[in-house]
Design a protein around this motif. Structure first.
Motif, mmCIF file in Angstrom:
data_model
loop_
_atom_site.group_PDB
_atom_site.id
_atom_site.type_symbol
_atom_site.label_atom_id
_atom_site.label_comp_id
_atom_site.label_asym_id
_atom_site.label_seq_id
_atom_site.Cartn_x
_atom_site.Cartn_y
_atom_site.Cartn_z
ATOM 1 N N MET A 139 0.851 -1.164 0.000
ATOM 2 C CA MET A 139 0.000 0.000 0.000
ATOM 3 C C MET A 139 0.901 1.233 0.000
ATOM 4 O O MET A 139 1.744 1.398 0.867
ATOM 5 N N LYS A 140 0.701 2.083 -0.975
ATOM 6 C CA LYS A 140 1.536 3.268 -1.133
ATOM 7 C C LYS A 140 1.171 4.366 -0.143
ATOM 8 O O LYS A 140 2.024 4.981 0.460
ATOM 9 N N ASN A 141 -0.095 4.628 -0.002
ATOM 10 C CA ASN A 141 -0.570 5.729 0.827
ATOM 11 C C ASN A 141 -1.070 5.176 2.157
ATOM 12 O O ASN A 141 -2.138 4.588 2.227
ATOM 13 N N LYS A 142 -0.283 5.354 3.197
ATOM 14 C CA LYS A 142 -0.672 4.847 4.512
ATOM 15 C C LYS A 142 -1.169 6.000 5.379
ATOM 16 O O LYS A 142 -0.674 7.117 5.275
ATOM 17 N N PRO A 143 -2.140 5.728 6.235
ATOM 18 C CA PRO A 143 -2.615 6.799 7.123
ATOM 19 C C PRO A 143 -1.544 7.140 8.152
ATOM 20 O O PRO A 143 -0.843 6.265 8.652
ATOM 21 N N SER A 144 -1.429 8.389 8.455
ATOM 22 C CA SER A 144 -0.462 8.833 9.460
ATOM 23 C C SER A 144 -0.973 8.484 10.859
ATOM 24 O O SER A 144 -2.167 8.237 11.067
ATOM 25 N N TYR A 145 -0.060 8.498 11.789
ATOM 26 C CA TYR A 145 -0.435 8.242 13.177
ATOM 27 C C TYR A 145 -1.455 9.269 13.649
ATOM 28 O O TYR A 145 -2.429 8.927 14.330
ATOM 29 N N GLU A 146 -1.246 10.526 13.261
ATOM 30 C CA GLU A 146 -2.150 11.598 13.681
ATOM 31 C C GLU A 146 -3.557 11.381 13.129
ATOM 32 O O GLU A 146 -4.548 11.616 13.825
ATOM 33 N N LEU A 147 -3.640 10.920 11.878
ATOM 34 C CA LEU A 147 -4.947 10.655 11.271
ATOM 35 C C LEU A 147 -5.656 9.524 12.002
ATOM 36 O O LEU A 147 -6.852 9.617 12.301
ATOM 37 N N ILE A 148 -4.932 8.480 12.308
ATOM 38 C CA ILE A 148 -5.517 7.355 13.052
ATOM 39 C C ILE A 148 -5.966 7.813 14.426
ATOM 40 O O ILE A 148 -7.050 7.459 14.895
ATOM 41 N N GLU A 149 -5.141 8.619 15.059
ATOM 42 C CA GLU A 149 -5.488 9.144 16.387
ATOM 43 C C GLU A 149 -6.785 9.960 16.343
ATOM 44 O O GLU A 149 -7.650 9.821 17.210
ATOM 45 N N LYS A 150 -6.928 10.794 15.313
ATOM 46 C CA LYS A 150 -8.154 11.583 15.168
ATOM 47 C C LYS A 150 -9.356 10.679 14.907
ATOM 48 O O LYS A 150 -10.446 10.907 15.438
ATOM 49 N N ALA A 151 -9.157 9.648 14.084
ATOM 50 C CA ALA A 151 -10.262 8.730 13.758
ATOM 51 C C ALA A 151 -10.748 7.987 14.990
ATOM 52 O O ALA A 151 -11.961 7.882 15.209
ATOM 53 N N VAL A 152 -9.826 7.497 15.795
ATOM 54 C CA VAL A 152 -10.259 6.750 16.977
ATOM 55 C C VAL A 152 -10.807 7.659 18.062
ATOM 56 O O VAL A 152 -11.478 7.179 18.982
ATOM 57 N N SER A 153 -10.575 8.968 17.939
ATOM 58 C CA SER A 153 -11.203 9.884 18.892
ATOM 59 C C SER A 153 -12.569 10.353 18.395
ATOM 60 O O SER A 153 -13.227 11.150 19.034
ATOM 61 N N GLY A 154 -12.999 9.826 17.212
ATOM 62 C CA GLY A 154 -14.350 10.080 16.742
ATOM 63 C C GLY A 154 -14.478 11.123 15.648
ATOM 64 O O GLY A 154 -15.596 11.459 15.260
ATOM 65 N N ASP A 155 -13.386 11.640 15.129
ATOM 66 C CA ASP A 155 -13.425 12.655 14.067
ATOM 67 C C ASP A 155 -13.940 12.024 12.772
ATOM 68 O O ASP A 155 -13.286 11.173 12.170
ATOM 69 N N GLU A 156 -15.138 12.426 12.345
ATOM 70 C CA GLU A 156 -15.769 11.821 11.170
ATOM 71 C C GLU A 156 -14.984 12.073 9.884
ATOM 72 O O GLU A 156 -14.935 11.218 9.010
ATOM 73 N N GLU A 157 -14.380 13.245 9.777
ATOM 74 C CA GLU A 157 -13.579 13.541 8.586
ATOM 75 C C GLU A 157 -12.359 12.615 8.510
ATOM 76 O O GLU A 157 -12.002 12.131 7.444
ATOM 77 N N ALA A 158 -11.736 12.351 9.644
ATOM 78 C CA ALA A 158 -10.582 11.452 9.685
ATOM 79 C C ALA A 158 -10.994 10.027 9.309
ATOM 80 O O ALA A 158 -10.278 9.344 8.576
ATOM 81 N N ILE A 159 -12.156 9.607 9.783
ATOM 82 C CA ILE A 159 -12.655 8.270 9.442
ATOM 83 C C ILE A 159 -12.896 8.183 7.941
ATOM 84 O O ILE A 159 -12.522 7.203 7.296
ATOM 85 N N SER A 160 -13.479 9.225 7.361
ATOM 86 C CA SER A 160 -13.714 9.247 5.913
ATOM 87 C C SER A 160 -12.402 9.192 5.140
ATOM 88 O O SER A 160 -12.302 8.501 4.121
ATOM 89 N N ARG A 161 -11.398 9.904 5.625
ATOM 90 C CA ARG A 161 -10.101 9.887 4.950
ATOM 91 C C ARG A 161 -9.459 8.509 5.026
ATOM 92 O O ARG A 161 -8.848 8.050 4.061
ATOM 93 N N ILE A 162 -9.599 7.833 6.142
ATOM 94 C CA ILE A 162 -9.055 6.471 6.272
ATOM 95 C C ILE A 162 -9.766 5.533 5.314
ATOM 96 O O ILE A 162 -9.135 4.714 4.639
ATOM 97 N N LEU A 163 -11.096 5.654 5.224
ATOM 98 C CA LEU A 163 -11.840 4.820 4.281
ATOM 99 C C LEU A 163 -11.384 5.074 2.849
ATOM 100 O O LEU A 163 -11.257 4.144 2.052
#
Length: 73
Positions: free
Chosen positions: A1-25
């Motif tokens: 996988m070329k484009n991996k989510p950053s630690y910060e993005l994962i951290e935001k997603a698990v804290s409930g940030d809907e935009e971060a979850i969408s970006r991970i998807l």
């Protein structure tokens, strides 16, 4: 996988940030499409490669379940 989510993005997603979850998807969508690709057949019996939509939805829901599991912790 070329484009991996950053630690910060994962951290935001698990804290409930809907935009971060969408970006991970969005990041994982090509990988999910690859996993859900199958040889399919049309009405005339011709085979072609396509994405099994049910399998794609299942895999996407599993990814969301992992993120949600950490949100609830």
């Amino acid at each position: 996988m070329k484009n991996k989510p950053s630690y910060e993005l994962i951290e935001k997603a698990v804290s409930g940030d809907e935009e971060a979850i969408s970006r991970i998807l969005k990041i994982y969508e090509p990988y999910i499409n690859t996993l859900a690709s199958q040889t399919l057949f049309d009405k005339e019996g011709n085979e072609y490669m396509g994405v099994n939509v049910d399998l794609k939805e299942y895999l996407t829901s599993k990814l969301l379940n992992v993120v949600n599991r950490y949100i609830l912790m």
